[in-house]
Design a protein around this motif. Structure first.
Motif, mmCIF file in Angstrom:
data_model
loop_
_atom_site.group_PDB
_atom_site.id
_atom_site.type_symbol
_atom_site.label_atom_id
_atom_site.label_comp_id
_atom_site.label_asym_id
_atom_site.label_seq_id
_atom_site.Cartn_x
_atom_site.Cartn_y
_atom_site.Cartn_z
ATOM 1 N N TYR A 254 0.803 -1.230 0.000
ATOM 2 C CA TYR A 254 0.000 0.000 0.000
ATOM 3 C C TYR A 254 0.833 1.277 0.000
ATOM 4 C CZ TYR A 254 -3.501 -3.432 1.525
ATOM 5 O OH TYR A 254 -4.314 -4.531 1.642
ATOM 6 N N LYS A 255 2.049 1.225 -0.524
ATOM 7 C CA LYS A 255 2.898 2.418 -0.576
ATOM 8 C C LYS A 255 2.150 3.580 -1.229
ATOM 9 C CE LYS A 255 7.396 4.103 -2.087
ATOM 10 N NZ LYS A 255 8.673 3.759 -2.710
ATOM 11 N N GLY A 256 2.184 4.743 -0.555
ATOM 12 C CA GLY A 256 1.546 5.944 -1.062
ATOM 13 C C GLY A 256 0.085 6.101 -0.683
ATOM 14 N N LEU A 257 -0.526 5.052 -0.143
ATOM 15 C CA LEU A 257 -1.933 5.124 0.248
ATOM 16 C C LEU A 257 -2.060 5.486 1.725
ATOM 17 C CD1 LEU A 257 -3.430 1.976 -1.538
ATOM 18 C CD2 LEU A 257 -3.367 4.346 -2.354
ATOM 19 N N SER A 258 -3.215 6.016 2.082
ATOM 20 C CA SER A 258 -3.498 6.304 3.486
ATOM 21 C C SER A 258 -3.954 5.034 4.177
ATOM 22 C CB SER A 258 -4.571 7.381 3.604
ATOM 23 O OG SER A 258 -4.053 8.623 3.180
ATOM 24 N N ASN A 259 -3.559 4.901 5.427
ATOM 25 C CA ASN A 259 -3.876 3.701 6.193
ATOM 26 C C ASN A 259 -4.014 4.085 7.654
ATOM 27 O OD1 ASN A 259 -4.355 1.012 6.663
ATOM 28 N ND2 ASN A 259 -2.281 0.312 6.237
ATOM 29 N N LEU A 260 -4.523 3.151 8.427
ATOM 30 C CA LEU A 260 -4.534 3.290 9.879
ATOM 31 C C LEU A 260 -3.180 2.820 10.414
ATOM 32 C CD1 LEU A 260 -8.069 1.771 10.376
ATOM 33 C CD2 LEU A 260 -7.470 4.189 10.589
ATOM 34 N N VAL A 261 -2.827 3.232 11.607
ATOM 35 C CA VAL A 261 -1.585 2.756 12.208
ATOM 36 C C VAL A 261 -1.811 1.365 12.789
ATOM 37 C CG1 VAL A 261 -0.699 5.077 12.661
ATOM 38 C CG2 VAL A 261 -2.032 3.907 14.419
ATOM 39 N N GLY A 262 -0.719 0.643 12.996
ATOM 40 C CA GLY A 262 -0.809 -0.701 13.551
ATOM 41 C C GLY A 262 0.462 -1.458 13.276
ATOM 42 N N GLY A 263 0.443 -2.740 13.591
ATOM 43 C CA GLY A 263 1.641 -3.527 13.366
ATOM 44 C C GLY A 263 1.463 -4.970 13.758
ATOM 45 N N LYS A 264 2.584 -5.620 13.979
ATOM 46 C CA LYS A 264 2.642 -7.051 14.243
ATOM 47 C C LYS A 264 2.425 -7.344 15.724
ATOM 48 C CE LYS A 264 5.583 -9.316 11.489
ATOM 49 N NZ LYS A 264 6.820 -9.905 10.972
ATOM 50 N N ILE A 265 1.697 -8.417 15.993
ATOM 51 C CA ILE A 265 1.576 -8.944 17.354
ATOM 52 C C ILE A 265 2.736 -9.904 17.550
ATOM 53 C CG2 ILE A 265 0.150 -10.245 18.978
ATOM 54 C CD1 ILE A 265 -2.306 -9.339 17.292
ATOM 55 N N GLU A 266 3.606 -9.597 18.507
ATOM 56 C CA GLU A 266 4.799 -10.418 18.746
ATOM 57 C C GLU A 266 4.437 -11.676 19.528
ATOM 58 O OE1 GLU A 266 7.480 -9.683 17.249
ATOM 59 O OE2 GLU A 266 7.130 -7.586 16.738
ATOM 60 N N SER A 267 5.268 -12.698 19.390
ATOM 61 C CA SER A 267 5.079 -13.952 20.101
ATOM 62 C C SER A 267 5.057 -13.696 21.609
ATOM 63 C CB SER A 267 6.222 -14.905 19.749
ATOM 64 O OG SER A 267 6.087 -16.101 20.457
ATOM 65 N N GLY A 268 4.078 -14.267 22.301
ATOM 66 C CA GLY A 268 3.960 -14.113 23.739
ATOM 67 C C GLY A 268 3.211 -12.868 24.179
ATOM 68 N N GLU A 269 2.807 -12.045 23.241
ATOM 69 C CA GLU A 269 2.114 -10.791 23.531
ATOM 70 C C GLU A 269 0.611 -10.978 23.336
ATOM 71 O OE1 GLU A 269 3.734 -6.357 22.340
ATOM 72 O OE2 GLU A 269 3.367 -7.753 20.715
ATOM 73 N N THR A 270 -0.203 -10.400 24.211
ATOM 74 C CA THR A 270 -1.642 -10.409 23.957
ATOM 75 C C THR A 270 -1.952 -9.351 22.907
ATOM 76 O OG1 THR A 270 -2.188 -8.757 25.641
ATOM 77 C CG2 THR A 270 -2.122 -11.078 26.356
ATOM 78 N N GLY A 271 -3.110 -9.465 22.303
ATOM 79 C CA GLY A 271 -3.507 -8.500 21.291
ATOM 80 C C GLY A 271 -3.553 -7.081 21.822
ATOM 81 N N ILE A 272 -4.109 -6.898 23.005
ATOM 82 C CA ILE A 272 -4.247 -5.548 23.563
ATOM 83 C C ILE A 272 -2.882 -4.983 23.955
ATOM 84 C CG2 ILE A 272 -4.774 -6.275 25.940
ATOM 85 C CD1 ILE A 272 -6.507 -3.371 24.102
ATOM 86 N N GLU A 273 -1.992 -5.821 24.467
ATOM 87 C CA GLU A 273 -0.629 -5.357 24.780
ATOM 88 C C GLU A 273 0.078 -4.884 23.516
ATOM 89 O OE1 GLU A 273 0.456 -8.403 28.504
ATOM 90 O OE2 GLU A 273 1.022 -8.932 26.456
ATOM 91 N N ALA A 274 -0.060 -5.652 22.449
ATOM 92 C CA ALA A 274 0.553 -5.280 21.170
ATOM 93 C C ALA A 274 -0.046 -3.988 20.631
ATOM 94 C CB ALA A 274 0.373 -6.412 20.156
ATOM 95 N N ALA A 275 -1.346 -3.815 20.807
ATOM 96 C CA ALA A 275 -2.016 -2.609 20.313
ATOM 97 C C ALA A 275 -1.464 -1.364 21.000
ATOM 98 C CB ALA A 275 -3.524 -2.724 20.518
ATOM 99 N N TYR A 276 -1.364 -1.398 22.327
ATOM 100 C CA TYR A 276 -0.818 -0.237 23.045
ATOM 101 C C TYR A 276 0.659 -0.012 22.707
ATOM 102 C CZ TYR A 276 -4.951 0.625 25.953
ATOM 103 O OH TYR A 276 -6.208 0.953 26.396
ATOM 104 N N ARG A 277 1.420 -1.086 22.545
ATOM 105 C CA ARG A 277 2.841 -0.948 22.202
ATOM 106 C C ARG A 277 3.004 -0.323 20.826
ATOM 107 N NH1 ARG A 277 5.607 -3.648 18.898
ATOM 108 N NH2 ARG A 277 4.290 -5.496 18.904
ATOM 109 N N GLU A 278 2.300 -0.855 19.828
ATOM 110 C CA GLU A 278 2.388 -0.315 18.470
ATOM 111 C C GLU A 278 1.922 1.139 18.428
ATOM 112 O OE1 GLU A 278 3.687 -1.264 15.684
ATOM 113 O OE2 GLU A 278 4.088 -3.378 16.053
ATOM 114 N N LEU A 279 0.847 1.442 19.147
ATOM 115 C CA LEU A 279 0.343 2.814 19.164
ATOM 116 C C LEU A 279 1.413 3.774 19.672
ATOM 117 C CD1 LEU A 279 -2.030 4.756 18.747
ATOM 118 C CD2 LEU A 279 -2.720 4.252 21.109
ATOM 119 N N PHE A 280 2.076 3.400 20.756
ATOM 120 C CA PHE A 280 3.113 4.273 21.313
ATOM 121 C C PHE A 280 4.316 4.368 20.376
ATOM 122 C CE2 PHE A 280 6.737 5.307 24.059
ATOM 123 C CZ PHE A 280 6.279 6.519 24.554
ATOM 124 N N GLU A 281 4.755 3.222 19.839
ATOM 125 C CA GLU A 281 5.921 3.215 18.953
ATOM 126 C C GLU A 281 5.702 4.060 17.698
ATOM 127 O OE1 GLU A 281 7.527 -1.301 20.061
ATOM 128 O OE2 GLU A 281 6.867 -0.864 18.009
#
Length: 138
Positions: A27-54
């Protein structure tokens, strides 16, 4: 199956949505929402807050995230967890992964020439409209 998250962050007044302009594929050049990968051992919500901050410098003190929905893509062997939140106060956003900006909501988020995700962003915004009184109260 690899997990990812997508974060729908609304302004305090619910009149703007945090978006990014993709600097690389997919999607290079397109608008998107922020987000990312859920790492091994991480819950979905933990990953969401981590990605949001990063990616945006928005901390968990600034927003409460709610799990809105999931998308599961069997052919691509991945799933996407969708979280939504409204800022509690005005926050200075910053990040170097993609160009961040606040979009007004008067866009055709289903337009795949402008927005990533094959129309998913439009679908997610409609879901928020249907239920925002439930989880985005002050």
């Amino acid at each position: 199956m690899q997990g990812y998250n997508v974060l729908m962050i609304y302004s305090k007044d619910m009149d703007r949505l945090l978006m990014c302009k993709r600097l690389k594929n997919p999607y290079k050049g397109l608008s998107n929402l922020v987000g990312g990968k859920i790492e091994s051992g991480e819950t979905g919500i933990e990953a969401a807050y981590r990605e949001l901050f990063e990616e945006t410098n928005i901390s968990r003190e600034n927003v409460t995230l709610y799990h809105l929905m999931d998308f599961k893509y069997y052919m691509q062997h991945c799933y996407v967890e969708v979280y939504v939140g409204k800022l509690k106060c005005n926050v200075a956003i910053s990040g170097d992964e993609n160009e961040l900006y606040w979009s007004d909501l008067n866009q055709d988020f289903f337009d795949m020439t402008l927005f990533a995700g094959e129309g998913n962003i439009g679908h997610m915004i409609e879901q928020v409209k249907m239920s925002k009184s439930i989880f985005l109260t002050d």
